[in-house]
Design a protein around this motif. Structure first.
Motif, PDB file in Angstrom:
ATOM      1  N   GLN A   1      78.016  27.477  19.448  1.00 11.44           N
ATOM      2  CA  GLN A   1      76.569  27.684  19.530  1.00 11.44           C
ATOM      3  C   GLN A   1      76.106  28.688  18.476  1.00 11.44           C
ATOM      4  OE1 GLN A   1      76.817  28.507  23.828  1.00 11.44           O
ATOM      5  NE2 GLN A   1      75.195  26.971  24.068  1.00 11.44           N
ATOM      6  N   LYS A   2      76.933  29.682  18.193  1.00  8.46           N
ATOM      7  CA  LYS A   2      76.604  30.674  17.164  1.00  8.46           C
ATOM      8  C   LYS A   2      76.572  30.017  15.788  1.00  8.46           C
ATOM      9  CE  LYS A   2      76.223  34.823  15.278  1.00  8.46           C
ATOM     10  NZ  LYS A   2      75.005  34.862  14.491  1.00  8.46           N
ATOM     11  N   GLU A   3      77.548  29.136  15.503  1.00 10.70           N
ATOM     12  CA  GLU A   3      77.556  28.446  14.205  1.00 10.70           C
ATOM     13  C   GLU A   3      76.304  27.592  14.030  1.00 10.70           C
ATOM     14  OE1 GLU A   3      81.000  26.267  12.934  1.00 10.70           O
ATOM     15  OE2 GLU A   3      82.252  28.075  12.893  1.00 10.70           O
ATOM     16  N   ILE A   4      75.899  26.904  15.089  1.00  9.73           N
ATOM     17  CA  ILE A   4      74.693  26.065  15.006  1.00  9.73           C
ATOM     18  C   ILE A   4      73.450  26.928  14.798  1.00  9.73           C
ATOM     19  CG2 ILE A   4      73.124  24.651  16.392  1.00  9.73           C
ATOM     20  CD1 ILE A   4      75.396  23.002  17.253  1.00  9.73           C
TER      21      ILE A   4
ATOM     22  N   PHE B   1      63.550  29.191  13.114  1.00 12.36           N
ATOM     23  CA  PHE B   1      64.666  29.501  14.013  1.00 12.36           C
ATOM     24  C   PHE B   1      64.986  30.985  14.057  1.00 12.36           C
ATOM     25  CE2 PHE B   1      65.356  25.022  13.061  1.00 12.36           C
ATOM     26  CZ  PHE B   1      65.562  24.522  14.339  1.00 12.36           C
ATOM     27  N   LYS B   2      65.241  31.462  15.258  1.00 11.85           N
ATOM     28  CA  LYS B   2      65.653  32.854  15.469  1.00 11.85           C
ATOM     29  C   LYS B   2      67.057  33.059  14.917  1.00 11.85           C
ATOM     30  CE  LYS B   2      62.995  33.188  19.736  1.00 11.85           C
ATOM     31  NZ  LYS B   2      63.049  33.444  21.181  1.00 11.85           N
ATOM     32  N   THR B   3      67.391  34.317  14.663  1.00  8.54           N
ATOM     33  CA  THR B   3      68.723  34.621  14.133  1.00  8.54           C
ATOM     34  C   THR B   3      69.785  34.573  15.231  1.00  8.54           C
ATOM     35  OG1 THR B   3      68.270  36.975  14.413  1.00  8.54           O
ATOM     36  CG2 THR B   3      67.910  36.048  12.230  1.00  8.54           C
ATOM     37  N   GLU B   4      69.396  34.863  16.453  1.00  6.41           N
ATOM     38  CA  GLU B   4      70.388  34.902  17.534  1.00  6.41           C
ATOM     39  C   GLU B   4      70.588  33.512  18.149  1.00  6.41           C
ATOM     40  OE1 GLU B   4      66.381  35.750  19.215  1.00  6.41           O
ATOM     41  OE2 GLU B   4      67.517  36.717  17.636  1.00  6.41           O
ATOM     42  N   ALA B   5      71.802  33.287  18.608  1.00  6.09           N
ATOM     43  CA  ALA B   5      72.139  32.003  19.226  1.00  6.09           C
ATOM     44  C   ALA B   5      71.558  31.919  20.628  1.00  6.09           C
ATOM     45  CB  ALA B   5      73.653  31.836  19.277  1.00  6.09           C
ATOM     46  N   ARG B   6      71.320  30.693  21.073  1.00  6.06           N
ATOM     47  CA  ARG B   6      70.865  30.447  22.444  1.00  6.06           C
ATOM     48  C   ARG B   6      72.102  30.034  23.242  1.00  6.06           C
ATOM     49  NH1 ARG B   6      69.673  25.433  25.039  1.00  6.06           N
ATOM     50  NH2 ARG B   6      70.141  24.463  23.065  1.00  6.06           N
ATOM     51  N   TYR B   7      72.430  30.854  24.240  1.00  9.02           N
ATOM     52  CA  TYR B   7      73.586  30.563  25.080  1.00  9.02           C
ATOM     53  C   TYR B   7      73.119  30.144  26.465  1.00  9.02           C
ATOM     54  CZ  TYR B   7      76.054  33.212  21.485  1.00  9.02           C
ATOM     55  OH  TYR B   7      76.551  33.659  20.292  1.00  9.02           O
ATOM     56  N   PHE B   8      73.866  29.237  27.067  1.00  6.88           N
ATOM     57  CA  PHE B   8      73.566  28.818  28.427  1.00  6.88           C
ATOM     58  C   PHE B   8      73.995  29.894  29.417  1.00  6.88           C
ATOM     59  CE2 PHE B   8      73.968  24.637  26.412  1.00  6.88           C
ATOM     60  CZ  PHE B   8      72.821  24.029  26.894  1.00  6.88           C
ATOM     61  N   THR B   9      73.190  30.096  30.449  1.00  4.51           N
ATOM     62  CA  THR B   9      73.667  30.884  31.577  1.00  4.51           C
ATOM     63  C   THR B   9      74.624  29.980  32.350  1.00  4.51           C
ATOM     64  OG1 THR B   9      71.939  30.108  33.074  1.00  4.51           O
ATOM     65  CG2 THR B   9      71.456  32.110  31.767  1.00  4.51           C
ATOM     66  N   LYS B  10      75.474  30.574  33.164  1.00  3.24           N
ATOM     67  CA  LYS B  10      76.390  29.755  33.982  1.00  3.24           C
ATOM     68  C   LYS B  10      75.593  28.821  34.885  1.00  3.24           C
ATOM     69  CE  LYS B  10      80.889  31.453  33.936  1.00  3.24           C
ATOM     70  NZ  LYS B  10      82.167  31.198  34.453  1.00  3.24           N
ATOM     71  N   GLU B  11      74.441  29.294  35.391  1.00  5.43           N
ATOM     72  CA  GLU B  11      73.617  28.482  36.280  1.00  5.43           C
ATOM     73  C   GLU B  11      73.046  27.268  35.544  1.00  5.43           C
ATOM     74  OE1 GLU B  11      74.278  32.404  37.696  1.00  5.43           O
ATOM     75  OE2 GLU B  11      73.155  31.880  35.890  1.00  5.43           O
ATOM     76  N   ALA B  12      72.522  27.497  34.350  1.00 10.15           N
ATOM     77  CA  ALA B  12      71.945  26.394  33.572  1.00 10.15           C
ATOM     78  C   ALA B  12      73.020  25.394  33.153  1.00 10.15           C
ATOM     79  CB  ALA B  12      71.214  26.932  32.334  1.00 10.15           C
ATOM     80  N   PHE B  13      74.189  25.907  32.802  1.00  8.41           N
ATOM     81  CA  PHE B  13      75.300  25.038  32.418  1.00  8.41           C
ATOM     82  C   PHE B  13      75.750  24.214  33.626  1.00  8.41           C
ATOM     83  CE2 PHE B  13      79.682  24.167  30.911  1.00  8.41           C
ATOM     84  CZ  PHE B  13      79.403  23.735  29.629  1.00  8.41           C
TER      85      PHE B  13
ATOM     86  N   ILE C   1      71.455  12.149  22.277  1.00  7.95           N
ATOM     87  CA  ILE C   1      72.433  13.174  21.911  1.00  7.95           C
ATOM     88  C   ILE C   1      71.654  14.391  21.427  1.00  7.95           C
ATOM     89  CG2 ILE C   1      74.301  13.828  20.352  1.00  7.95           C
ATOM     90  CD1 ILE C   1      75.140  10.872  20.285  1.00  7.95           C
ATOM     91  N   ASP C   2      71.744  15.448  22.197  1.00  8.76           N
ATOM     92  CA  ASP C   2      71.058  16.689  21.843  1.00  8.76           C
ATOM     93  C   ASP C   2      71.829  17.421  20.762  1.00  8.76           C
ATOM     94  OD1 ASP C   2      69.084  18.747  22.126  1.00  8.76           O
ATOM     95  OD2 ASP C   2      70.535  19.900  23.283  1.00  8.76           O
ATOM     96  N   ASP C   3      73.148  17.339  20.828  1.00 12.06           N
ATOM     97  CA  ASP C   3      73.948  18.152  19.938  1.00 12.06           C
ATOM     98  C   ASP C   3      75.374  17.632  19.876  1.00 12.06           C
ATOM     99  OD1 ASP C   3      74.154  20.347  18.302  1.00 12.06           O
ATOM    100  OD2 ASP C   3      74.050  21.827  19.901  1.00 12.06           O
ATOM    101  N   ILE C   4      75.890  17.455  18.686  1.00 11.92           N
ATOM    102  CA  ILE C   4      77.326  17.319  18.468  1.00 11.92           C
ATOM    103  C   ILE C   4      77.681  18.436  17.503  1.00 11.92           C
ATOM    104  CG2 ILE C   4      79.183  15.991  17.397  1.00 11.92           C
ATOM    105  CD1 ILE C   4      77.923  13.458  18.407  1.00 11.92           C
ATOM    106  N   CYS C   5      78.647  19.237  17.882  1.00 12.39           N
ATOM    107  CA  CYS C   5      79.027  20.377  17.057  1.00 12.39           C
ATOM    108  C   CYS C   5      80.549  20.460  16.980  1.00 12.39           C
ATOM    109  CB  CYS C   5      78.467  21.667  17.651  1.00 12.39           C
ATOM    110  SG  CYS C   5      78.903  23.142  16.698  1.00 12.39           S
ATOM    111  N   VAL C   6      81.047  20.681  15.786  1.00  8.13           N
ATOM    112  CA  VAL C   6      82.471  20.924  15.552  1.00  8.13           C
ATOM    113  C   VAL C   6      82.563  22.187  14.720  1.00  8.13           C
ATOM    114  CG1 VAL C   6      84.585  20.051  14.468  1.00  8.13           C
ATOM    115  CG2 VAL C   6      83.043  18.470  15.652  1.00  8.13           C
ATOM    116  N   LEU C   7      83.453  23.101  15.111  1.00  4.06           N
ATOM    117  CA  LEU C   7      83.623  24.322  14.321  1.00  4.06           C
ATOM    118  C   LEU C   7      83.835  23.967  12.853  1.00  4.06           C
ATOM    119  CD1 LEU C   7      85.991  26.553  16.508  1.00  4.06           C
ATOM    120  CD2 LEU C   7      83.579  26.992  15.966  1.00  4.06           C
ATOM    121  N   LYS C   8      83.180  24.714  11.984  1.00  2.00           N
ATOM    122  CA  LYS C   8      83.250  24.438  10.549  1.00  2.00           C
ATOM    123  C   LYS C   8      84.706  24.336  10.077  1.00  2.00           C
ATOM    124  CE  LYS C   8      80.646  25.457   6.452  1.00  2.00           C
ATOM    125  NZ  LYS C   8      80.118  24.115   6.413  1.00  2.00           N
ATOM    126  N   SER C   9      85.561  25.184  10.611  1.00  3.43           N
ATOM    127  CA  SER C   9      86.967  25.196  10.202  1.00  3.43           C
ATOM    128  C   SER C   9      87.722  23.927  10.605  1.00  3.43           C
ATOM    129  CB  SER C   9      87.682  26.414  10.787  1.00  3.43           C
ATOM    130  OG  SER C   9      87.595  26.401  12.203  1.00  3.43           O
TER     131      SER C   9
END
Length: 160
Positions: free
Chosen positions: A20-23, A35-47, A93-101
């Protein structure tokens, strides 16, 4: 390296944060005016809410040693009694993400194929997604997966 694609579990909420940080960084770099500089993380409840909603799908790409290196978030959008469209379901599909590495190793393709299988299983008419115009790598990836433009959303930027 073997990659396992599986359905997400609640503990993945924390484990996907580097992705999520990479995105967030990619989007902020591409459009700092939006876009904001900080990542948007899910709360455990939202997840957990997404995990428990039968319309939502979350897949995790994991290495043999348990490292989470990718994910896909998607859900079914149902069009019913729409003023223009016939009734149908769409797999969004909202998001497909793979670590850059780990990119360019077929992991994104595996995630996309899992989404495609789920969409077919759920009898969806199509798969759709949104991708930002600046994200040329993502556009090329999705085109390589067989996706085409259905609608184009354009903007005219008004400066302050």
């Amino acid at each position: 390296m073997n990659i396992n694609i599986r359905t997400a579990v609640i503990d993945d909420c924390e484990r996907i944060r580097p992705l999520q940080k990479e995105i967030a960084d990619l989007h902020h770099k591409g459009r700092p005016d939006l876009f904001k500089t900080e990542a948007r993380y899910f709360t455990k409840e939202a997840f957990a809410e997404r995990l428990n909603d039968p319309k939502h799908t979350i897949y995790i790409a994991e290495t043999d040693n348990g490292e989470v290196i990718g994910y896909a978030f998607a859900w079914i959008v149902s069009y019913r009694n729409h003023s223009t469209y016939i009734d149908f379901d769409c797999f969004y599909i909202d998001d497909i993400c793979v670590l850059k590495s780990h990119q360019r190793n077929g992991i994104g393709r595996k995630l996309f194929e899992c989404c495609k299988e789920k969409a077919q299983e759920k009898k969806c008419k199509m798969i759709e997604l949104g991708v930002w115009g600046f994200n040329k790598d993502a556009i090329a990836f999705y085109e390589n997966c067989g996706m085409t433009d259905r609608i184009r959303r354009m903007e005219y930027r008004l400066e302050d």
